[in-house]
Every structure is written in structure tokens, then in C-alpha cells.
Design an enzyme around this catalytic site. Structure first.
Site, mmCIF file in Angstrom:
data_model
loop_
_atom_site.group_PDB
_atom_site.id
_atom_site.type_symbol
_atom_site.label_atom_id
_atom_site.label_comp_id
_atom_site.label_asym_id
_atom_site.label_seq_id
_atom_site.Cartn_x
_atom_site.Cartn_y
_atom_site.Cartn_z
ATOM 1 N N SER A 21 -100.959 53.842 -25.536
ATOM 2 C CA SER A 21 -101.901 53.971 -26.496
ATOM 3 C C SER A 21 -102.706 55.498 -26.650
ATOM 4 O O SER A 21 -103.035 56.117 -25.548
ATOM 5 C CB SER A 21 -103.012 53.046 -26.044
ATOM 6 O OG SER A 21 -104.063 53.100 -26.919
ATOM 7 N N GLY A 72 -112.626 59.639 -27.271
ATOM 8 C CA GLY A 72 -113.822 58.850 -27.617
ATOM 9 C C GLY A 72 -113.238 57.435 -28.423
ATOM 10 O O GLY A 72 -114.245 57.196 -29.316
ATOM 11 N N LEU A 73 -112.079 57.107 -28.423
ATOM 12 C CA LEU A 73 -111.952 55.990 -29.011
ATOM 13 C C LEU A 73 -111.838 55.941 -30.553
ATOM 14 O O LEU A 73 -112.226 54.876 -31.284
ATOM 15 C CB LEU A 73 -112.608 54.639 -28.554
ATOM 16 C CG LEU A 73 -112.498 54.536 -26.905
ATOM 17 C CD1 LEU A 73 -113.372 53.320 -26.486
ATOM 18 C CD2 LEU A 73 -110.934 54.156 -26.551
ATOM 19 N N ASN A 127 -108.018 47.532 -23.102
ATOM 20 C CA ASN A 127 -108.385 48.681 -22.642
ATOM 21 C C ASN A 127 -109.598 48.721 -21.820
ATOM 22 O O ASN A 127 -110.865 48.564 -22.304
ATOM 23 C CB ASN A 127 -108.386 50.049 -23.767
ATOM 24 C CG ASN A 127 -108.885 51.273 -23.218
ATOM 25 O OD1 ASN A 127 -108.929 51.248 -21.894
ATOM 26 N ND2 ASN A 127 -109.296 52.180 -24.129
ATOM 27 N N CYS A 130 -112.692 51.090 -21.039
ATOM 28 C CA CYS A 130 -113.935 51.370 -21.904
ATOM 29 C C CYS A 130 -115.286 51.152 -21.234
ATOM 30 O O CYS A 130 -115.457 50.394 -20.371
ATOM 31 C CB CYS A 130 -113.892 50.436 -23.114
ATOM 32 S SG CYS A 130 -112.698 50.247 -24.204
ATOM 33 N N GLY A 243 -98.251 57.160 -16.390
ATOM 34 C CA GLY A 243 -99.043 58.176 -15.757
ATOM 35 C C GLY A 243 -98.130 59.324 -15.458
ATOM 36 O O GLY A 243 -97.490 59.171 -14.371
HETATM 37 C C1 FMN Z 1 -105.473 62.156 -26.038
HETATM 38 C C2 FMN Z 1 -105.256 60.789 -25.501
HETATM 39 C C3 FMN Z 1 -105.942 59.654 -26.152
HETATM 40 C C4 FMN Z 1 -105.745 58.478 -25.420
HETATM 41 N N1 FMN Z 1 -106.500 57.461 -25.985
HETATM 42 C C5 FMN Z 1 -106.186 56.012 -25.460
HETATM 43 C C6 FMN Z 1 -106.775 54.988 -26.156
HETATM 44 O O1 FMN Z 1 -107.248 54.988 -27.289
HETATM 45 N N2 FMN Z 1 -106.643 53.594 -25.230
HETATM 46 C C7 FMN Z 1 -106.156 53.658 -24.012
HETATM 47 O O2 FMN Z 1 -105.955 52.626 -23.501
HETATM 48 N N3 FMN Z 1 -105.517 54.820 -23.522
HETATM 49 C C8 FMN Z 1 -105.801 55.947 -24.101
HETATM 50 N N4 FMN Z 1 -105.134 57.117 -23.563
HETATM 51 C C9 FMN Z 1 -104.716 56.873 -21.940
HETATM 52 C C10 FMN Z 1 -102.910 56.984 -22.152
HETATM 53 O O3 FMN Z 1 -102.622 55.798 -22.759
HETATM 54 C C11 FMN Z 1 -102.521 56.748 -20.820
HETATM 55 O O4 FMN Z 1 -103.062 55.604 -20.001
HETATM 56 C C12 FMN Z 1 -102.880 58.195 -19.976
HETATM 57 O O5 FMN Z 1 -102.926 59.219 -20.781
HETATM 58 C C13 FMN Z 1 -101.895 58.143 -18.657
HETATM 59 O O6 FMN Z 1 -100.875 58.539 -19.061
HETATM 60 P P1 FMN Z 1 -99.862 60.042 -19.305
HETATM 61 O O7 FMN Z 1 -100.264 60.747 -18.183
HETATM 62 O O8 FMN Z 1 -98.505 59.703 -19.579
HETATM 63 O O9 FMN Z 1 -100.536 60.694 -20.504
HETATM 64 C C14 FMN Z 1 -105.260 58.433 -23.989
HETATM 65 C C15 FMN Z 1 -104.591 59.696 -23.498
HETATM 66 C C16 FMN Z 1 -104.650 60.741 -24.214
HETATM 67 C C17 FMN Z 1 -103.955 61.688 -23.564
#
Ligand code: FMN
Length: 305
Positions: A21, A72-73, A127, A130, A243
Site C-alpha cells: 500500500s 499522510g494518507l 492500516n 493510522c 519491509g
Molecule cells: C511513500 C510511502 C507511502 C506509504 N503509504 C502507505 C499507506 O497509504 N498505507 C499503508 O498501510 N502503508 C503505507 N506505506 C507503508 C508500506 O506499505 C510498507 O509497509 C513499508 O514501506 C515497508 O515496506 P518497504 O520497506 O518495502 O517499503 C507507505 C510507504 C511509503 C514508502
């Protein structure tokens, strides 16, 4: 060819690789760059009841081993999602998982209720990173009791598979995963971003507008693996690992540790086709090691070093 499909409750994925996401928009943005049907599934940007503008810039900074964000969603809100984004997602031959954001328990439930009559949604991911406005901004999944209560509220509103996405910013993540299980979540996904800070020493200002933000990317992988390990050892619930997954080897580390599926996040900003490539790399590994089904690998971590 190894069998790569996985079953999570009533959710069937053709392979264990999902896009995370917030890192893949609503799917369409990458449609010309990626074979979306090669993915196990697409998880949408978090959807809230009303549209949200997100935080003012600067809200993303690249760091040596990851990135810090304070988006910020930002999202179009559930009504526009249903009308403008869902039809495209429905046209794909891959699982569609809608990630939901809320600032109260009632908002989570209201978004699910609005989506219940729509076709082509394979699962919801909540999520729970939040801020919970009623609890003074504490993240929902920083409190096991709140996690239990909000999961139960949403569970009563849907029969669709429910994935509870956990924050790593806690002392004992397995307690929170246990609470989600007890409220009949089908799976937990972990981890969301870690709280991080980056400082510009010349201006002596934080490098993103909200001062602290969400840290993600390769640097967080060992933390995420340790959290997946803790949950896998203590709670009998399917785990989706997230992650710092940049390639097939990273994804396999999560699967061997106990995740039955994985999500690819920050890697999409470097290469939107990362998820598709990871599917291929997992298949190659299985062939090389004569693994006939990906299920054989899940939680196969050996005790001795
Ligand atoms: C730019 C950005 C926006 C994100 N927006 C959301 C979101 O809207 N909702 C959510 O549950 N996680 C969000 N995440 C978290 C990611 O889904 C993920 O859990 C987190 O980045 C760790 O994974 P990664 O290291 O592969 O990026 C966001 C991450 C990034 C980098």
C-alpha cells in the site's frame, strides 16, 4: 514449475508477491511499465471515508539505505475510489486488496460498509498504523485492546478476508497479532514503517515537513524479519511479510522465517517491475532447490546456525 499459489483464509493468491500500500498507487499508474497480472495481488493506497490531501511538502527524502516519508494518507476517498479506480483494478487477473485508513473505529467500519456492495474486491487490509484520534493520536496497533476492538467491529461488517497491518513501533508485536487473531482476522501483515528522523545540518531543519516520518526500504529488513519471527513463533495466524524487500532473496528470507506471502514497497520507486521480477526469482530458486510448492518453505527456518 513449482506451485506458487497460496491460500490465506478464503483468499487465494496465484503467487505470494503483492505490492504494498502507498507504493503502487491504484495500479493503473504502473500499467504500462509492468505486467500487473504477473503479481499475486495489488494492495491499494490507503482509502479513507473522505478524500485527504495529505501533508505539505517536503514529504519524501531519500536516505543511504532507505527512505523517509510523510505522505499522510493522501487519497481520493472511498466514493471516488469506487467510481474511478476500482473498475480498472477489476479488469485485472490478480487479487485486489483494498487498504483502509481511518482516524476512528467507526471510519474503518464505514469504509468497509461502503465497499461491501462492490464486486471485485478480494480482501481488505486495515492500516492500523493510522493515528487514533480518540486515543490521543496513538497508532491503532500500538494497543492490543484497541486492535482487538476495531478488528471485531470490522469483522462483523464483512465476510471478506481481513488482513490487519501492524505497526513495528511497539514493544511486543506478537501481543498485537494475537489480539487480531482473537478478533478473527484472517492474517496479519507486518511491518508498516518505523518512526524515523533526518536532519539537514546546514539549515538545522528536519528534512520532512512533519519532522518525523515513516522509515522504509532495505535498512528496515532485519527489523521486519525479527518481527515476523516473533509473530511466527508465538501466534498461529498467516503472516504477510513486509519491509525492505528489494529482490527474490529478500522475499525468500521472509518466507523461510514464517511469512506465507510478502509485499514489495519502496522497491517500486526504484523499479515498478520489482514485484514481477521477484516472482520470477522465487520460481527460479524453487526449481534450483527442487521445491515443488512454496508452502514447503514457509517457516522452514532451521534452529541451529
Ligand atoms: C511513500 C510511502 C507511502 C506509504 N503509504 C502507505 C499507506 O497509504 N498505507 C499503508 O498501510 N502503508 C503505507 N506505506 C507503508 C508500506 O506499505 C510498507 O509497509 C513499508 O514501506 C515497508 O515496506 P518497504 O520497506 O518495502 O517499503 C507507505 C510507504 C511509503 C514508502
Amino acid at each position: 514449475m513449482a506451485e506458487l499459489s497460496v491460500q490465506i483464509g478464503s483468499l487465494r493468491l496465484k503467487n505470494p508477491v503483492l505490492v504494498a500500500s502507498g507504493t503502487f498507487g491504484y495500479g493503473k499508474e504502473s500499467a504500462e511499465l509492468v505486467n500487473l497480472n504477473a503479481l499475486g495481488g495489488i494492495i491499494t493506497k490507503s482509502i479513507s471515508l473522505q478524500p485527504r490531501a495529505g501533508n505539505p511538502p517536503p514529504r519524501i527524502v531519500e536516505l543511504p539505505a532507505g527512505m523517509l516519508n510523510s505522505i499522510g494518507l493522501q487519497n481520493v476517498g472511498v466514493e471516488a475510489f469506487v467510481k474511478e479506480k476500482l473498475p480498472f483494478l477489476n479488469s485485472l487477473d490478480t487479487a485486489v486488496i483494498v487498504n483502509i485508513a481511518g482516524s476512528s473505529a467507526e471510519e474503518f467500519r464505514a469504509v468497509v460498509q461502503r465497499l461491501e456492495n462492490e464486486e471485485g474486491i478480494d480482501a481488505y487490509e486495515l492500516n492500523f498504523s493510522c493515528p487514533n484520534v480518540k486515543e490521543g493520536g496513538l497508532e491503532f496497533s500500538q494497543d492490543a485492546r484497541v486492535t482487538a476492538r476495531v478488528t471485531a467491529l470490522v469483522r462483523a461488517a464483512t465476510k471478506r478476508p481481513l488482513i490487519v497491518k501492524l505497526t513495528p513501533n511497539v514493544t511486543k508485536i506478537s501481543e498485537v497479532a494475537k489480539a487480531a487473531k482473537e478478533s478473527n482476522a484472517d492474517a496479519v501483515s507486518l511491518i508498516n514503517t518505523l518512526v524515523g528522523l533526518a536532519v539537514d545540518i546546514h539549515s538545522r531543519r528536519a528534512r520532512i515537513n512533519t519532522i518525523t516520518g515513516g522509515y522504509s526500504g532495505p535498512a528496515i529488513k532485519p527489523v521486519a524479519l525479527a518481527k515476523v519471527y516473533e509473530v511466527a513463533q508465538n501466534v498461529d495466524i498467516p503472516i504477510i511479510g513486509i519491509g525492505g524487500i528489494m529482490n527474490g532473496e529478500d522475499a525468500l528470507e521472509f518466507i523461510i522465517t514464517g511469512a506465507c506471502a510478502v509485499q514489495v514497497g519502496s522497491a517500486n520507486f526504484i523499479d515498478p517491475a520489482a514485484g514481477e521480477k521477484i516472482v520470477g526469482e522465487i520460481a527460479q530458486y524453487c526449481e534450483k532447490h527442487r521445491i515443488s510448492s512454496i508452502k514447503e518453505l514457509v517457516g522452514s527456518l532451521r534452529g541451529e546456525v
